[in-house]
Structures are given as structure tokens and as C-alpha cells.
Enzyme design. Structure first.
Site, PDB file in Angstrom:
ATOM      1  N   ARG A 138       1.015  -1.183   0.040  1.00 34.02           N
ATOM      2  CA  ARG A 138       0.130   0.230   0.061  1.00 34.02           C
ATOM      3  C   ARG A 138       0.870   1.300   0.100  1.00 34.02           C
ATOM      4  O   ARG A 138       1.874   1.130   0.496  1.00 34.02           O
ATOM      5  CB  ARG A 138      -0.992  -0.009   1.096  1.00 34.02           C
ATOM      6  CG  ARG A 138      -1.788  -0.940   1.312  1.00 34.02           C
ATOM      7  CD  ARG A 138      -3.148  -1.093   2.212  1.00 34.02           C
ATOM      8  NE  ARG A 138      -3.877  -2.167   2.145  1.00 34.02           N
ATOM      9  CZ  ARG A 138      -4.536  -2.581   1.304  1.00 34.02           C
ATOM     10  NH1 ARG A 138      -5.102  -1.455   0.511  1.00 34.02           N
ATOM     11  NH2 ARG A 138      -5.327  -3.525   1.228  1.00 34.02           N
ATOM     12  N   ASP A 139       0.484   2.219  -0.746  1.00 32.32           N
ATOM     13  CA  ASP A 139       1.305   3.526  -0.613  1.00 32.32           C
ATOM     14  C   ASP A 139       1.186   4.135   0.523  1.00 32.32           C
ATOM     15  O   ASP A 139       0.307   4.030   1.391  1.00 32.32           O
ATOM     16  CB  ASP A 139       0.677   4.402  -2.075  1.00 32.32           C
ATOM     17  CG  ASP A 139       1.864   5.475  -2.377  1.00 32.32           C
ATOM     18  OD1 ASP A 139       2.054   5.754  -3.322  1.00 32.32           O
ATOM     19  OD2 ASP A 139       1.902   6.572  -1.470  1.00 32.32           O
ATOM     20  N   ILE A 140       2.367   4.722   0.994  1.00 31.31           N
ATOM     21  CA  ILE A 140       2.458   5.317   2.278  1.00 31.31           C
ATOM     22  C   ILE A 140       1.660   6.514   2.279  1.00 31.31           C
ATOM     23  O   ILE A 140       1.168   7.054   3.421  1.00 31.31           O
ATOM     24  CB  ILE A 140       3.743   5.781   2.782  1.00 31.31           C
ATOM     25  CG1 ILE A 140       4.663   6.044   1.673  1.00 31.31           C
ATOM     26  CG2 ILE A 140       4.338   4.421   3.553  1.00 31.31           C
ATOM     27  CD1 ILE A 140       6.133   6.981   2.197  1.00 31.31           C
TER      28      ILE A 140
ATOM     29  N   ASN B  48       3.827   6.544 -13.614  1.00 31.16           N
ATOM     30  CA  ASN B  48       4.395   7.786 -13.886  1.00 31.16           C
ATOM     31  C   ASN B  48       6.018   7.344 -14.256  1.00 31.16           C
ATOM     32  O   ASN B  48       6.530   6.585 -13.503  1.00 31.16           O
ATOM     33  CB  ASN B  48       4.615   8.424 -12.649  1.00 31.16           C
ATOM     34  CG  ASN B  48       3.139   8.977 -12.047  1.00 31.16           C
ATOM     35  OD1 ASN B  48       2.365   9.510 -12.978  1.00 31.16           O
ATOM     36  ND2 ASN B  48       2.998   8.974 -10.934  1.00 31.16           N
TER      37      ASN B  48
ATOM     38  N   GLU C 153       8.665  10.154  -8.895  1.00 29.29           N
ATOM     39  CA  GLU C 153       9.506  10.251  -7.624  1.00 29.29           C
ATOM     40  C   GLU C 153      10.343   9.090  -7.293  1.00 29.29           C
ATOM     41  O   GLU C 153      11.532   9.628  -6.896  1.00 29.29           O
ATOM     42  CB  GLU C 153       8.451  10.800  -6.306  1.00 29.29           C
ATOM     43  CG  GLU C 153       7.892  12.146  -6.738  1.00 29.29           C
ATOM     44  CD  GLU C 153       6.882  12.482  -5.636  1.00 29.29           C
ATOM     45  OE1 GLU C 153       6.761  11.680  -4.744  1.00 29.29           O
ATOM     46  OE2 GLU C 153       6.394  13.603  -5.608  1.00 29.29           O
ATOM     47  N   VAL C 154       9.819   8.085  -7.316  1.00 26.63           N
ATOM     48  CA  VAL C 154      10.815   7.203  -6.909  1.00 26.63           C
ATOM     49  C   VAL C 154      11.220   6.432  -8.256  1.00 26.63           C
ATOM     50  O   VAL C 154      10.443   5.784  -9.292  1.00 26.63           O
ATOM     51  CB  VAL C 154      10.007   5.960  -6.039  1.00 26.63           C
ATOM     52  CG1 VAL C 154      10.707   4.912  -5.958  1.00 26.63           C
ATOM     53  CG2 VAL C 154       9.640   6.601  -4.994  1.00 26.63           C
TER      54      VAL C 154
ATOM     55  N   HIS D  80       7.085   1.206 -10.954  1.00 29.01           N
ATOM     56  CA  HIS D  80       6.050   0.789 -10.074  1.00 29.01           C
ATOM     57  C   HIS D  80       4.771   1.204 -10.750  1.00 29.01           C
ATOM     58  O   HIS D  80       4.723   2.259 -11.398  1.00 29.01           O
ATOM     59  CB  HIS D  80       6.060   1.272  -8.616  1.00 29.01           C
ATOM     60  CG  HIS D  80       6.231   2.847  -8.546  1.00 29.01           C
ATOM     61  ND1 HIS D  80       7.502   3.379  -8.795  1.00 29.01           N
ATOM     62  CD2 HIS D  80       5.253   3.825  -8.304  1.00 29.01           C
ATOM     63  CE1 HIS D  80       7.256   4.836  -8.941  1.00 29.01           C
ATOM     64  NE2 HIS D  80       5.959   5.056  -8.640  1.00 29.01           N
TER      65      HIS D  80
ATOM     66  N   HIS E 221       0.621   2.261 -10.056  1.00 30.15           N
ATOM     67  CA  HIS E 221      -0.187   2.645  -9.014  1.00 30.15           C
ATOM     68  C   HIS E 221      -1.462   2.020  -9.528  1.00 30.15           C
ATOM     69  O   HIS E 221      -2.122   2.192 -10.409  1.00 30.15           O
ATOM     70  CB  HIS E 221      -0.308   4.144  -9.228  1.00 30.15           C
ATOM     71  CG  HIS E 221       0.863   4.938  -8.693  1.00 30.15           C
ATOM     72  ND1 HIS E 221       1.024   5.450  -7.104  1.00 30.15           N
ATOM     73  CD2 HIS E 221       1.891   5.359  -9.258  1.00 30.15           C
ATOM     74  CE1 HIS E 221       2.354   6.257  -7.310  1.00 30.15           C
ATOM     75  NE2 HIS E 221       2.731   6.131  -8.416  1.00 30.15           N
TER      76      HIS E 221
HETATM   77  P1  5GP Z   1       5.805   8.057  -8.253  1.00 32.15           P
HETATM   78  O1  5GP Z   1       5.483   9.673  -8.215  1.00 32.15           O
HETATM   79  O2  5GP Z   1       7.157   7.899  -8.300  1.00 32.15           O
HETATM   80  O3  5GP Z   1       4.889   7.673  -9.318  1.00 32.15           O
HETATM   81  O4  5GP Z   1       5.138   7.635  -6.838  1.00 32.15           O
HETATM   82  C1  5GP Z   1       5.871   7.301  -5.902  1.00 32.15           C
HETATM   83  C2  5GP Z   1       5.018   6.763  -4.849  1.00 32.15           C
HETATM   84  O5  5GP Z   1       5.618   5.933  -3.974  1.00 32.15           O
HETATM   85  C3  5GP Z   1       4.152   8.023  -4.160  1.00 32.15           C
HETATM   86  O6  5GP Z   1       2.814   7.675  -4.062  1.00 32.15           O
HETATM   87  C4  5GP Z   1       4.586   7.628  -2.533  1.00 32.15           C
HETATM   88  O7  5GP Z   1       3.647   8.033  -1.590  1.00 32.15           O
HETATM   89  C5  5GP Z   1       5.178   6.333  -2.592  1.00 32.15           C
HETATM   90  N1  5GP Z   1       6.309   5.940  -1.569  1.00 32.15           N
HETATM   91  C6  5GP Z   1       7.380   6.560  -1.617  1.00 32.15           C
HETATM   92  N2  5GP Z   1       8.290   6.066  -0.437  1.00 32.15           N
HETATM   93  C7  5GP Z   1       7.346   5.080  -0.068  1.00 32.15           C
HETATM   94  C8  5GP Z   1       7.824   3.857   0.538  1.00 32.15           C
HETATM   95  O8  5GP Z   1       8.537   3.930   1.504  1.00 32.15           O
HETATM   96  N3  5GP Z   1       6.466   3.095   1.266  1.00 32.15           N
HETATM   97  C9  5GP Z   1       5.465   3.024  -0.006  1.00 32.15           C
HETATM   98  N4  5GP Z   1       4.461   1.914   0.395  1.00 32.15           N
HETATM   99  N5  5GP Z   1       5.306   3.981  -0.382  1.00 32.15           N
HETATM  100  C10 5GP Z   1       6.224   4.788  -1.016  1.00 32.15           C
END
Ligand code: 5GP
Ligand code: ZN
Length: 112
Positions: free
Chosen positions: A28-30, A83, A91-92, A96, A98
Site C-alpha cells: 500500500r502506498d504510504i 509515472n 518520484e521513485v 511501479h 499505481h
Molecule cells: P511516483 O511519483 O514515483 O509515481 O510515486 C511514488 C509513490 O511511492 C508515491 O505515491 C509515494 O507516496 C510512494 N512511496 C514513497 N516511498 C514509499 C515507501 O517507503 N513505502 C511505500 N509503501 N510507498 C512509498
């Protein structure tokens, strides 16, 4: 190992995995942006969908996303977002998907 999702994949960072198999896992997303907000993540470090060449892994990511949506009971509808790179606000930097659902999700994109 700096990558946060690699650290979760290896178990270095504890997490509750909703699903795990030989290729992918789901958490689950944090910072959930919908009642159901899950991340489908390959165990291998791949920077984004741009770099994904493994068709078996691509298929697994999609089928696990759909499986998770069914398990979450998202029969009214759900959305899959990947993304990828800067303009998408990734961001990561570890691929991944969503999975969003549990409420009406509005239009696809906000006005640019
Ligand atoms: P992006 O913008 O890269 O598509 O989304 C990265 C997502 O990873 C964000 O929705 C963020 O809340 C989630 N996220 C970042 N760090 C962690 C983590 O340590 N654990 C979990 N479960 N989600 C994370
Ligand atoms: Zn990684």
C-alpha cells in the site's frame, strides 16, 4: 543500497506485502490518494517503464495489478498509472504501477 523499493524488496525495510511472487510484490502506498492505493513493484531494479524490456515481467505486472484490483473489490472501476520520468513527475526511480480505486477518480489528467 539507496533505492527505497529495492530496500523494501530485499526485506531490509519492513513492509506488509499485499502480494508477493517470484517477480513482483505489492504494498500500500504510504500516502494514499484514494481508498485503495497500491503499488505493484518488480523485485528487480528497473528505473521506469521506459527501461522495461522483459515481456514476461511486463505481463506479470499487469496481471498482478488486475488481481489486486479484484482482491480490493474495485468492481466499480479503478485506474492504473505508471509515472515515467520527469514530465510525469516520477518520484521513485524504480518502476511501479499505481492501482487506484474505491471512489470516483475524475478525469484522467488535470489541465496542463
Ligand atoms: P511516483 O511519483 O514515483 O509515481 O510515486 C511514488 C509513490 O511511492 C508515491 O505515491 C509515494 O507516496 C510512494 N512511496 C514513497 N516511498 C514509499 C515507501 O517507503 N513505502 C511505500 N509503501 N510507498 C512509498
Ligand atoms: Zn530499486
Amino acid at each position: 543500497m539507496a533505492c527505497i523499493f529495492c530496500r523494501i524488496a530485499s526485506g531490509e525495510l519492513p513492509s506488509k506485502k499485499v502480494h508477493e511472487d517470484d517477480l513482483v510484490f505489492v504494498v500500500r502506498d504510504i500516502k494514499p490518494q484514494a481508498p485503495s492505493h497500491l503499488l505493484v513493484i518488480p523485485k528487480a531494479h528497473i528505473a521506469s517503464l521506459w527501461e522495461l524490456e522483459d515481456e514476461k515481467l511486463a505481463g506479470r505486472l499487469l496481471s498482478v495489478a488486475a488481481q489486486v484490483a479484484r482482491t480490493e473489490g474495485l468492481e466499480k472501476g479503478w485506474r492504473l498509472i505508471a509515472n515515467s520520468r520527469e514530465h510525469a513527475g516520477q518520484e521513485v526511480q524504480h518502476l511501479h504501477l499505481h492501482v487506484f480505486g474505491g471512489r470516483p477518480l475524475g478525469r484522467m489528467l488535470t489541465p496542463g
